[in-house]
Motif scaffolding. Sequence first.
Motif, mmCIF file in Angstrom:
data_model
loop_
_atom_site.group_PDB
_atom_site.id
_atom_site.type_symbol
_atom_site.label_atom_id
_atom_site.label_comp_id
_atom_site.label_asym_id
_atom_site.label_seq_id
_atom_site.Cartn_x
_atom_site.Cartn_y
_atom_site.Cartn_z
ATOM 1 N N GLN A 165 -28.267 -8.716 17.765
ATOM 2 C CA GLN A 165 -26.908 -7.986 17.227
ATOM 3 C C GLN A 165 -27.357 -7.216 16.270
ATOM 4 N N VAL A 166 -26.846 -5.891 16.171
ATOM 5 C CA VAL A 166 -27.285 -4.674 15.413
ATOM 6 C C VAL A 166 -26.020 -4.630 14.205
ATOM 7 N N GLN A 167 -26.570 -4.372 13.131
ATOM 8 C CA GLN A 167 -25.505 -4.001 11.913
ATOM 9 C C GLN A 167 -25.850 -2.655 11.565
ATOM 10 N N LEU A 168 -25.114 -1.803 11.439
ATOM 11 C CA LEU A 168 -25.378 -0.377 10.979
ATOM 12 C C LEU A 168 -24.347 -0.250 9.423
ATOM 13 N N VAL A 169 -24.884 0.284 8.740
ATOM 14 C CA VAL A 169 -24.362 0.620 7.278
ATOM 15 C C VAL A 169 -24.622 2.071 7.015
ATOM 16 N N GLU A 170 -23.330 2.975 7.058
ATOM 17 C CA GLU A 170 -23.547 4.200 6.930
ATOM 18 C C GLU A 170 -23.088 4.468 5.399
ATOM 19 N N SER A 171 -23.200 5.854 4.725
ATOM 20 C CA SER A 171 -23.319 6.128 3.359
ATOM 21 C C SER A 171 -23.501 7.779 3.480
ATOM 22 N N GLY A 172 -22.710 8.573 2.576
ATOM 23 C CA GLY A 172 -23.028 9.843 2.093
ATOM 24 C C GLY A 172 -21.649 10.434 2.324
ATOM 25 N N GLY A 173 -20.759 10.020 3.008
ATOM 26 C CA GLY A 173 -19.537 10.872 3.401
ATOM 27 C C GLY A 173 -18.827 11.511 2.143
ATOM 28 N N GLY A 174 -17.809 12.356 2.099
ATOM 29 C CA GLY A 174 -16.978 12.680 1.097
ATOM 30 C C GLY A 174 -16.390 13.788 1.321
ATOM 31 N N LEU A 175 -15.969 14.742 0.302
ATOM 32 C CA LEU A 175 -15.256 15.866 0.373
ATOM 33 C C LEU A 175 -16.036 16.974 -0.263
ATOM 34 N N VAL A 176 -16.173 17.889 0.346
ATOM 35 C CA VAL A 176 -17.014 19.136 0.050
ATOM 36 C C VAL A 176 -16.531 20.289 0.551
ATOM 37 N N GLN A 177 -16.515 21.470 -0.241
ATOM 38 C CA GLN A 177 -15.906 23.046 0.060
ATOM 39 C C GLN A 177 -16.592 23.516 1.218
ATOM 40 N N ALA A 178 -15.897 24.330 2.048
ATOM 41 C CA ALA A 178 -16.568 25.185 3.167
ATOM 42 C C ALA A 178 -18.013 25.657 2.565
ATOM 43 N N GLY A 179 -18.856 25.677 3.387
ATOM 44 C CA GLY A 179 -20.127 26.375 3.095
ATOM 45 C C GLY A 179 -21.089 25.368 2.317
ATOM 46 N N GLY A 180 -20.627 24.115 2.014
ATOM 47 C CA GLY A 180 -21.367 23.128 1.169
ATOM 48 C C GLY A 180 -22.202 22.383 2.065
ATOM 49 N N SER A 181 -22.831 21.197 1.577
ATOM 50 C CA SER A 181 -23.785 20.500 2.267
ATOM 51 C C SER A 181 -23.407 18.837 2.030
ATOM 52 N N LEU A 182 -23.575 18.076 2.859
ATOM 53 C CA LEU A 182 -23.632 16.609 2.632
ATOM 54 C C LEU A 182 -24.868 15.915 3.384
ATOM 55 N N ARG A 183 -25.247 14.767 3.200
ATOM 56 C CA ARG A 183 -26.318 14.212 3.748
ATOM 57 C C ARG A 183 -25.713 12.635 3.948
ATOM 58 N N LEU A 184 -25.568 12.276 5.413
ATOM 59 C CA LEU A 184 -25.346 11.105 5.633
ATOM 60 C C LEU A 184 -26.589 10.225 5.885
ATOM 61 N N SER A 185 -26.250 8.953 5.737
ATOM 62 C CA SER A 185 -27.643 7.761 6.153
ATOM 63 C C SER A 185 -26.898 6.817 6.767
ATOM 64 N N CYS A 186 -27.759 6.288 7.667
ATOM 65 C CA CYS A 186 -27.366 5.073 8.284
ATOM 66 C C CYS A 186 -28.531 3.986 8.581
ATOM 67 N N ALA A 187 -28.479 2.924 7.941
ATOM 68 C CA ALA A 187 -29.412 1.929 7.829
ATOM 69 C C ALA A 187 -28.943 0.925 8.977
ATOM 70 N N ALA A 188 -30.021 0.647 9.859
ATOM 71 C CA ALA A 188 -29.723 -0.344 11.183
ATOM 72 C C ALA A 188 -30.441 -1.544 10.820
ATOM 73 N N THR A 189 -29.950 -2.910 10.873
ATOM 74 C CA THR A 189 -30.435 -4.101 10.717
ATOM 75 C C THR A 189 -30.299 -4.746 11.885
ATOM 76 N N GLY A 190 -30.989 -5.927 12.108
ATOM 77 C CA GLY A 190 -31.057 -6.760 13.227
ATOM 78 C C GLY A 190 -31.864 -6.421 14.506
ATOM 79 N N SER A 191 -31.453 -6.522 15.682
ATOM 80 C CA SER A 191 -32.413 -6.474 16.887
ATOM 81 C C SER A 191 -32.565 -5.166 17.204
ATOM 82 N N ILE A 192 -33.529 -4.026 16.428
ATOM 83 C CA ILE A 192 -33.575 -2.715 16.773
ATOM 84 C C ILE A 192 -34.914 -2.899 17.618
ATOM 85 N N SER A 193 -34.839 -2.153 18.698
ATOM 86 C CA SER A 193 -36.203 -1.962 19.473
ATOM 87 C C SER A 193 -36.837 -0.753 18.848
ATOM 88 N N SER A 194 -38.026 -0.471 19.163
ATOM 89 C CA SER A 194 -38.720 0.903 18.862
ATOM 90 C C SER A 194 -38.398 1.695 19.860
#
Length: 115
Positions: free
Chosen positions: A1-30
Amino acid sequence: QVQLVESGGGLVQAGGSLRLSCAATGSISSMSVMGWYRQAPGKQRELVVIISSGGSTKYADSVKGRFTITRDNAKNTVYLQMNSLKPEDTAVYYCTVVTGPLVSWGQGTQVTVSS
């Protein structure tokens, strides 16, 4: 089983930038494919971008040239750098991992772009 934890969302003005991250744990295959989908209110979930373990990518036409996906296989983590954001990018962004027939989803992170 795989668990995914996301972060980095939010509110930004048009033209701006955001960076999302997602860390996976569990049975991850290469050989797992990782990526991001998004779902705006009243719309179906749609592909944003996916990346293979070897680094091959597939972007939605609407984000090409603005979004960049990267992957750290040692950390089982995928990142989504989003630049030049537009109000139409507003959605809940979901991380996904595909290993053979198994598809796992994160809980979603809200991205809101104001005009």
